[in-house]
Write an enzyme that holds these catalytic residues in place. Structure first.
Site, PDB file in Angstrom:
ATOM      1  N   ASP A   1       0.665  -1.124   0.324  1.00  0.00           N
ATOM      2  CA  ASP A   1      -0.020   0.057   0.241  1.00  0.00           C
ATOM      3  C   ASP A   1       1.103   1.197  -0.062  1.00  0.00           C
ATOM      4  OD1 ASP A   1      -3.088   0.759  -0.314  1.00  0.00           O
ATOM      5  OD2 ASP A   1      -2.359   2.208   1.754  1.00  0.00           O
TER       6      ASP A   1
ATOM      7  N   LYS B   1      14.711   3.133 -10.738  1.00  0.00           N
ATOM      8  CA  LYS B   1      13.384   4.211 -10.004  1.00  0.00           C
ATOM      9  C   LYS B   1      14.226   3.425  -8.863  1.00  0.00           C
ATOM     10  CE  LYS B   1       8.491   4.408  -9.293  1.00  0.00           C
ATOM     11  NZ  LYS B   1       7.331   3.922  -9.497  1.00  0.00           N
TER      12      LYS B   1
ATOM     13  N   HIS C   1      10.470   4.632  -2.813  1.00  0.00           N
ATOM     14  CA  HIS C   1       9.862   3.977  -1.061  1.00  0.00           C
ATOM     15  C   HIS C   1       9.866   2.527  -1.431  1.00  0.00           C
ATOM     16  CE1 HIS C   1       6.926   4.970  -4.947  1.00  0.00           C
ATOM     17  NE2 HIS C   1       5.887   4.721  -3.810  1.00  0.00           N
TER      18      HIS C   1
END
Ligand code: IMP
Length: 216
Positions: free
Chosen positions: A71, A175, A180
């Site tokens: 998430d 990336k 994250h």
């Protein structure tokens, strides 16, 4: 034999990134599109943590395999941390990436502070509900227009100063090294052997009931 882990998503961008970052490990990553229709999990948690656990544990219970859920979302300082857990539906329930990008540009029009952070929580759950949690964060700046064609979601607006590019101008590998999701997956990759061992120990083992031979 490779350990099957089901990714609790139909998002092709996320699946591509997670498969890329976990390739080479003894796990076989499926996603929801590899199975027939299954009920949708309701993502009504207030934190990334809540939603990641909900998606992973629901999928593990329904399919009987260990499941992994990410998430994630974009938290913008000038918007008091919004859209956060609502990032996917920022511009409405069926919003496309382009709708969300345009809404973000509108909301930040004339704002000086464009600092933002992508956040990601990954939960790995088994059908009993037991779970492991990993987190990652990446800081950047929201641009005034979209740049680049790679990636997904808000990538064309997320400028990463260290590389002087937006995420949509990076390759999937570039990336993955700084994002994250890449950071959370790096923690997973670093302890994948322990995770596989944990899954092996904690996965319920079904033992059919014994029966007596009919001697009549
Ligand atoms: P989720 O499926 O509820 O986790 O939705 C996450 C949403 O956050 C996505 O649909 C994107 O809009 C946004 N998002 C998360 N990670 C990224 C990323 O790596 N790049 C761009 N947008 C992202």
């Amino acid at each position: 034999m490779k350990q099957i882990i089901v990714l609790a998503t139909r998002n092709k961008g996320k699946t591509r990134e997670i498969r890329e970052l976990l390739k080479g490990f003894p796990i076989d990553i499926k996603n929801l599109d590899d199975f027939g229709p299954i009920p949708e999990v309701i993502e009504d948690g207030e934190t990334f943590d809540d939603n990641a656990y909900k998606k992973a544990s629901f999928t593990a219970k329904i399919l009987g395999y260990p499941a992994m859920a990410d998430d994630s979302g974009l938290c913008v300082e000038a918007l008091d941390g919004a859209p956060g857990v609502y990032s996917a539906r920022y511009a409405g329930k069926n919003a496309t990436d382009a709708d969300n990008v345009n809404k973000m540009l509108d909301e930040l029009q004339g704002k000086e502070n464009r600092n933002a952070a992508f956040k990601c929580v990954i939960s790995i759950a088994v059908p009993t509900g037991a779970a492991l949690t990993y987190e990652g964060e990446c800081k950047g700046v929201i641009t005034k227009e979209a740049f680049g064609d790679n990636g997904f979601g808000y990538d064309p607006l997320f400028f990463y100063p260290e590389l002087n590019k937006t995420f949509a101008q990076l390759t999937i590998q570039e990336k993955g090294r700084v994002s994250h999701r890449g950071k959370a997956l790096k923690e997973i990759a670093d302890e994948i052997d322990k995770i596989i061992e944990w899954i092996d120990i904690i996965m319920p083992k079904f033992q059919p009931a014994e029966y007596k031979e009919d001697k009549s």
